[in-house]
Design a protein around this motif. Structure first.
Motif, PDB file in Angstrom:
ATOM      1  N   ASP A 125      46.152  47.310  40.348  1.00 52.55           N
ATOM      2  CA  ASP A 125      45.518  48.556  41.243  1.00 52.55           C
ATOM      3  C   ASP A 125      46.556  49.681  41.412  1.00 52.55           C
ATOM      4  O   ASP A 125      45.934  50.873  41.492  1.00 52.55           O
TER       5      ASP A 125
ATOM      6  N   ASP B  83      39.385  43.926  42.699  1.00 57.04           N
ATOM      7  CA  ASP B  83      38.350  43.047  43.415  1.00 57.04           C
ATOM      8  C   ASP B  83      37.041  43.778  42.945  1.00 57.04           C
ATOM      9  O   ASP B  83      35.997  43.059  42.826  1.00 57.04           O
ATOM     10  N   ASP B  84      36.945  45.179  42.851  1.00 58.07           N
ATOM     11  CA  ASP B  84      35.354  45.393  42.622  1.00 58.07           C
ATOM     12  C   ASP B  84      35.002  44.643  41.286  1.00 58.07           C
ATOM     13  O   ASP B  84      33.878  44.386  40.896  1.00 58.07           O
TER      14      ASP B  84
ATOM     15  N   ASP C 189      37.284  52.283  40.853  1.00 58.16           N
ATOM     16  CA  ASP C 189      37.430  50.747  40.900  1.00 58.16           C
ATOM     17  C   ASP C 189      38.859  50.280  41.568  1.00 58.16           C
ATOM     18  O   ASP C 189      39.920  50.881  41.089  1.00 58.16           O
ATOM     19  N   LYS C 190      38.953  49.174  41.963  1.00 56.87           N
ATOM     20  CA  LYS C 190      40.042  48.202  42.547  1.00 56.87           C
ATOM     21  C   LYS C 190      39.578  46.954  41.724  1.00 56.87           C
ATOM     22  O   LYS C 190      38.598  46.804  41.099  1.00 56.87           O
TER      23      LYS C 190
ATOM     24  N   ASP D 250      33.661  41.434  41.367  1.00 57.73           N
ATOM     25  CA  ASP D 250      32.546  41.457  42.017  1.00 57.73           C
ATOM     26  C   ASP D 250      31.407  41.800  41.163  1.00 57.73           C
ATOM     27  O   ASP D 250      30.163  40.899  41.356  1.00 57.73           O
ATOM     28  N   ARG D 251      31.644  42.431  40.139  1.00 58.51           N
ATOM     29  CA  ARG D 251      30.432  42.917  39.147  1.00 58.51           C
ATOM     30  C   ARG D 251      30.494  42.092  37.757  1.00 58.51           C
ATOM     31  O   ARG D 251      29.709  42.281  37.076  1.00 58.51           O
TER      32      ARG D 251
END
Length: 164
Positions: free
Chosen positions: A68, A107-108, A104-105, A111-112
Motif C-alpha cells: 500500500d 484489499d481492493d 487501488d489498495k 475483493d476483485r
C-alpha cells in the motif's frame, strides 16, 4: 483438462544491458528492484528509467502495509511498463503493481480477484534468484498483516508479459 499453461514469453540475455537495449528502456519505464542490485548493475547504464527501491518500504516478504505504501508513492506518476529486477519479494510486488489502478489498495485487489483484475501495465520480470519459477506464475503472496493472514492474489492478468 488443461494441465499446464505458460503465458509469459521467456527470453535470455547475457547481461541486463542487452535486455535494456533490445527493450529500449527509458523514461516511460518503471524499474522495481533493490538498491543493492540497481547501483552496481543498472545505474551505470544511464537509462533514464523511473526507479523504485523495495527496501525503502520495508524488509522481508511483501506485506499489505508495504505494498500500500508503494501504491501510494506511485499515485500520480506516469509509466508504461514495469520492469521487476529481483527475487521473490520484488516479483510478488510487481505482479500487484501490474494490476493495480491509481486508486487501488491491496484489499481492493483481493475483493476483485480473480476475474475482476485486469492488467494496467505490461510487466517484465527479470529474476535474480532461482527456484520457484515465480516469474512465470500468476500469483502473488502478500502477508496481510492487517488481517492476520498470509494470502495469495491470483489472476490471469498477473502473468508477466515477458520473463527475461
Amino acid at each position: 483438462m488443461k494441465a499446464f499453461q505458460l503465458i509469459p514469453a521467456v527470453a535470455e540475455y547475457a547481461q541486463f544491458a542487452d535486455y535494456a537495449k533490445e527493450a529500449n528502456l527509458g523514461a516511460n519505464d518503471l524499474i522495481l528492484t533493490n538498491e543493492y542490485i540497481y547501483e552496481p548493475a543498472i545505474s551505470k547504464l544511464d537509462l533514464g528509467c523511473q526507479t523504485l527501491f523495495q527496501e525503502k518500504y520495508g524488509a522481508g516478504e511483501p506485506t499489505d502495509v508495504m505494498v500500500d505504501a508503494i501504491l501510494d508513492e506511485l499515485r500520480g506518476k506516469n509509466y508504461d511498463r514495469i520492469i521487476a529486477v529481483g527475487g521473490g519479494t520484488i516479483i510478488d510486488i510487481a505482479k500487484v503493481l501490474a494490476v493495480a489502478t491509481a486508486e487501488d489498495k491491496v484489499d481492493d485487489l483481493y475483493d476483485r480477484m480473480p476475474d475482476g483484475l485486469t492488467k494496467v501495465h505490461p510487466l517484465v520480470i527479470v529474476p535474480t534468484t532461482c527456484g520457484t519459477g515465480s516469474e512465470v506464475t500468476n500469483i502473488s503472496i502478500i502477508n496481510r498483516t492487517t488481517k492476520g493472514v498470509k494470502q495469495g492474489i491470483v489472476s490471469p492478468a498477473m502473468f508477466a508479459n515477458e520473463a527475461a
